[in-house]
Design an enzyme around this catalytic site. Sequence first.
Site, PDB file in Angstrom:
ATOM      1  CD  GLU A  59     -37.874  12.282  65.886  1.00 25.18           C
ATOM      2  OE1 GLU A  59     -37.327  12.997  66.689  1.00 25.18           O
ATOM      3  OE2 GLU A  59     -37.794  12.342  64.489  1.00 25.18           O
ATOM      4  CB  CYS A  94     -40.865  14.762  65.909  1.00 25.88           C
ATOM      5  SG  CYS A  94     -40.133  14.689  64.266  1.00 25.88           S
ATOM      6  CB  ALA A 162      -5.461  20.701  44.371  1.00 22.10           C
ATOM      7  CB  ALA A 170      -1.866  27.702  38.870  1.00 24.54           C
ATOM      8  NE  ARG A 192     -16.110  19.804  42.655  1.00 24.98           N
ATOM      9  CZ  ARG A 192     -15.733  19.932  41.326  1.00 24.98           C
ATOM     10  NH1 ARG A 192     -16.306  19.435  40.368  1.00 24.98           N
ATOM     11  NH2 ARG A 192     -14.758  20.948  41.262  1.00 24.98           N
ATOM     12  CG  ASP A 208      -9.095  26.446  35.729  1.00 25.71           C
ATOM     13  OD1 ASP A 208      -8.160  26.803  35.116  1.00 25.71           O
ATOM     14  OD2 ASP A 208      -8.896  26.654  37.041  1.00 25.71           O
ATOM     15  CD  GLU A 272     -14.271  22.629  44.318  1.00 28.01           C
ATOM     16  OE1 GLU A 272     -13.754  22.776  43.351  1.00 28.01           O
ATOM     17  OE2 GLU A 272     -14.793  21.453  44.557  1.00 28.01           O
ATOM     18  CB  THR A 276      -8.744  36.245  44.594  1.00 26.55           C
ATOM     19  OG1 THR A 276      -7.742  36.659  43.846  1.00 26.55           O
ATOM     20  CG2 THR A 276      -9.617  37.639  44.837  1.00 26.55           C
TER      21      THR A 276
END
Length: 342
Positions: A59, A94, A162, A170, A192, A208, A272, A276
């Site tokens: 506004e 506002c 995935a 995996a 992301r 990883d 991600e 667990t």
Amino acid sequence: MSDDPAPVTVAQAMDRAVALASLGPAYGPNPRVGCVILDAHGAVLAEGWHRGAGTAHAEVAAIADAADRGIDVRGGTAVVTLEPCAHTGRTGPCVDALTEAGIAAVSYAVADPGRASGGGAEVLASRGIPATLAPHSAATALTHRWLTAMRLGRPYVIAKWASTLDGRMAAADGSAFWITGPEARDHAHGVRAEVDAIAVGTGTVLADDPQLSARPAGTEAEHQPLRVVLGRTATLGSKVWRDEHALAVESHDPRVALATLWALEVRTLVVEGGHTVLSAFLRSGLVDEIHAYIAPALLGAGPSVVEDLGIGTMADALRGHHVNFQPLGADILVSAHLSRGI
């Protein structure tokens, strides 16, 4: 806007306000909001949108747009995607800016979820400025994650994974690069770049050593989400700690993590993994949306996406709604909201 713009309806102005709102950042503590100011005949006087925390609200931006061009908005109607705020945060209320500018009426698409502290519509009405709720599905969709976070008092949680067709994240030897192809990975990087934080467990960091950065199209995004590591196992020396834009939450309790992040003004969080951490959030009923990237591959062995969720019968299964299927190269993304994501 032309020198002699054709008149538009309030509904058309709201469509435009939603388009303007979408120009703002999806991340950050504030919602995306757009505003169009019309004169008494429906001509567009000014436009504005919120560009992120600490900048002018939509506004105020629209009023400034008019002032910069020497246009008087007195007697106009402000068409806004979200109910004008009546509180002072990083910027002023506002409702005060609209009042001082001489706006005669307001039409807004989504009610402020913080109305318990006093709604802007009531404040404006008390000043003789009618403020009317005009629901708009696209405006609601645009602010869905922020609205949910504000309603629940915790970050909006997206669980992302995935997996193969048989639900493995995996192989039996622990290898997981790459389950999906480049198109799916690029899409995940785009997500992301639109959230406030990414969370993984210490097990994922040790296995990883991920960067947890947003790199859509292979390029570092301007906005990088806060990197969050959950758990008590030491992970010093990992890539996640390459700079100070990272946080350790030494707890396995998702509620502790969400409370910590909420205090830091995190409103959207992507969880991600690994399995667990994903299972803990799902088991606690703290997932609002899922992003499952599924590859046309089979392993037959290896860790599953989730562990036991304590569900013993199909009647209690977590069910997705507002389900969407998106092909990404050879893979497919299944996204959905969870009916028990509260």
